[in-house]
Design an enzyme around this catalytic site. Structure first.
Site, PDB file in Angstrom:
ATOM      1  N   LYS A 164       2.197  -3.725   6.716  1.00  0.00           N
ATOM      2  CA  LYS A 164       2.607  -3.741   5.298  1.00  0.00           C
ATOM      3  C   LYS A 164       4.127  -3.582   5.191  1.00  0.00           C
ATOM      4  O   LYS A 164       4.790  -4.244   4.394  1.00  0.00           O
ATOM      5  CB  LYS A 164       1.904  -2.626   4.519  1.00  0.00           C
ATOM      6  CG  LYS A 164       0.398  -2.813   4.405  1.00  0.00           C
ATOM      7  CD  LYS A 164       0.027  -4.027   3.578  1.00  0.00           C
ATOM      8  CE  LYS A 164      -1.464  -4.255   3.482  1.00  0.00           C
ATOM      9  NZ  LYS A 164      -1.826  -5.561   2.941  1.00  0.00           N
TER      10      LYS A 164
ATOM     11  N   TYR B 110      -1.634  -0.810  11.056  1.00  0.00           N
ATOM     12  CA  TYR B 110      -1.955  -1.371   9.732  1.00  0.00           C
ATOM     13  C   TYR B 110      -0.789  -1.116   8.772  1.00  0.00           C
ATOM     14  O   TYR B 110      -0.287  -2.031   8.105  1.00  0.00           O
ATOM     15  CB  TYR B 110      -3.247  -0.749   9.172  1.00  0.00           C
ATOM     16  CG  TYR B 110      -3.409  -0.989   7.681  1.00  0.00           C
ATOM     17  CD1 TYR B 110      -3.697  -2.260   7.199  1.00  0.00           C
ATOM     18  CD2 TYR B 110      -3.244   0.052   6.752  1.00  0.00           C
ATOM     19  CE1 TYR B 110      -3.817  -2.496   5.827  1.00  0.00           C
ATOM     20  CE2 TYR B 110      -3.371  -0.170   5.394  1.00  0.00           C
ATOM     21  CZ  TYR B 110      -3.652  -1.449   4.929  1.00  0.00           C
ATOM     22  OH  TYR B 110      -3.768  -1.670   3.575  1.00  0.00           O
TER      23      TYR B 110
ATOM     24  N   SER C 157       0.846  -1.197   0.000  1.00  0.00           N
ATOM     25  CA  SER C 157       0.000   0.000   0.000  1.00  0.00           C
ATOM     26  C   SER C 157       0.878   1.241   0.000  1.00  0.00           C
ATOM     27  O   SER C 157       1.991   1.227   0.540  1.00  0.00           O
ATOM     28  CB  SER C 157      -0.848  -0.013   1.267  1.00  0.00           C
ATOM     29  OG  SER C 157      -1.446   1.239   1.483  1.00  0.00           O
TER      30      SER C 157
END
Ligand code: NAD
Ligand code: UD1
Length: 360
Positions: free
Chosen positions: A152, A148, A124
């Site tokens: 990643k 979050y 992302s």
């Protein structure tokens, strides 16, 4: 090619599975349906007229995952499965590290055990943290501002180390900007549970009358109209990027990173205006405080993907909104609720394949 898609029933996964089927690949899906429904795959199969071998399996269930991979013997894996709500990740960080990082670890081990070492990973643009060095390039330094985002980042690093340790691994880290839109049939699209976190699905729900107004998080940013600017990318362009990456990996070794974005930014007010115009519905909005953690602007430098993959996002904001509106108006409540009981492989096959039989 035999391709396993984890999280294939989800928003981006379902659109990618459809394109994989249309391109002639043999597709299997592993999904625990924690944020999706097998109904999306039933519709994909109906659209493609080809079947998807589907397993309701959690990546955290290592023995079950191993068995599934042993029976599929995939040649490549596209790995979408993960949790993605930033706010929830701040409230429940361990849930995110467990699901996303430990889930990926299980997947990598299970792949290694069946000699499958080709992976396309859903990273992302969140890995660029609060960088203001625009446009964002693959070489822009990475950081994370929430759990979050850190999952990643950790997974990208894990994949880098794995590729260094064993040159048989072929990996694509795809850094998505802001995926929006839906398939032009209006049959599949994003189906957020509860209050949408992201702008576009929220605006769509205001246009359909499910929510009274959009809150615009700040109009005092240093942007043309003062509202936040993002690089929205049509989910079909994004899906095509995965097929291009898969193709590239079949000819090229090593680990590769690509931004998948358009390179152009739209403001919050641009999005609201486009939605009101295209839907013909009022989209009331109110300016509120900035959302903590938001940057003023984020958009990709998309050239690396164009040069390496021959891939370029083709669809503009108008089409993103048109397609999203079609999906929203045909499915105001999203996918229908299904019986929450887990389905075994045969039951899933019957449910999903039914769609092909319905149409034949
Ligand atoms: P989604 O929630 O619609 O799809 C994810 C799918 O993974 C769901 O079907 C869910 O049920 C499944 N899943 C989650 N945990 C699982 C587990 N432990 N085992 C098996 N299945 C599991 O999300 P999406 O928008 O399609 O996103 C796909 C991927 O792309 C995610 O990894 C996400 O972090 C990443 N991504 C999404 C965006 C975005 O804005 N949508 C942006 C950048 C990156
Ligand atoms: C968010 C996530 C990011 C994730 C990305 C794609 C945060 C802080 N960041 O980013 O980690 O990778 O989604 O899933 O949650 N906005 C409003 N009103 C709303 C919602 C959003 O004004 O109700 C504005 C935001 O301030 C921003 C723009 O709309 O300027 C886009 O927001 P959003 O869709 O949440 O995406 P990101 O902020 O890019």
């Amino acid at each position: 090619m035999r391709v396993l898609v984890t999280g294939g029933a989800g928003y981006i996964g379902s659109h990618t599975v459809l394109q994989l089927l249309e391109a002639g690949h043999q597709v299997s899906v592993v999904d625990n349906f924690s944020n999706s429904s097998p109904e999306s795959l039933r519709r994909v199969v109906g659209l493609a007229g080809r079947n998807v071998d589907t397993y309701q399996t959690d990546l955290l269930d290592r023995p079950a995952l191993g068995e599934v991979l042993a029976s599929i013997e995939p040649e490549a894996v596209i790995h979408f499965a993960g949790l993605k709500a930033v706010g929830e990740s701040v409230a429940q960080p361990l849930k995110y590290y467990k699901n996303n990082v430990a889930g990926t670890l299980n997947l990598l081990e299970a792949m290694d055990a069946v000699d499958c070492r080709t992976l396309v990973f859903s990273s992302s643009a969140t890995v660029y943290g609060e960088s203001v060095d625009l446009p964002l390039r693959e070489s822009t330094p990475r950081s994370a501002t929430n759990p979050y985002g850190r999952t990643k980042l950790h997974i990208e690093e894990m994949l880098e180390e794995l590729s260094v340790s064993d040159s048989r691994w072929r990996v694509a880290n795809l850094r998505y900007f802001n995926p929006v839109g839906a398939h032009e049939s209006g049959q599949i699209g994003e189906d957020p549970q509860g209050i949408p976190n992201n702008l576009m699905p929220f605006v769509a729900q205001v246009a359909i009358g499910k929510r009274p107004e959009v809150q615009v998080f700040g109009n005092d940013y240093a942007t043309a109209d003062g509202t936040g600017v993002r690089d929205y990318i049509h989910v079909l362009d994004l899906a095509e990027g995965h097929l291009a990456a898969l193709d590239y990996l079949s000819n090229t070794e090593g680990l590769h990173v690509w931004n998948l974005g358009t390179g152009a930014g739209s403001s919050v007010l641009d999005v609201i205006d486009a939605f009101a115009r295209i839907s013909g519905r009022p989209v009331p909005y109110r300016i509120t405080d900035r959302r903590p953690g938001d940057v003023a602007e984020s958009y990709a430098h998309p050239e690396k993907a164009r040069l390496d993959l021959g891939w370029k996002a083709e669809r503009g904001l108008e089409q993103m909104v048109e397609d999203m509106w079609r999906w929203q108006s045909k499915n105001p409540e999203g996918f229908p609720e299904l019986n929450p009981e887990p389905l075994n492989h045969e039951q899933l096959a019957k449910f999903i394949q039914g769609r092909v039989d319905d149409q034949s």
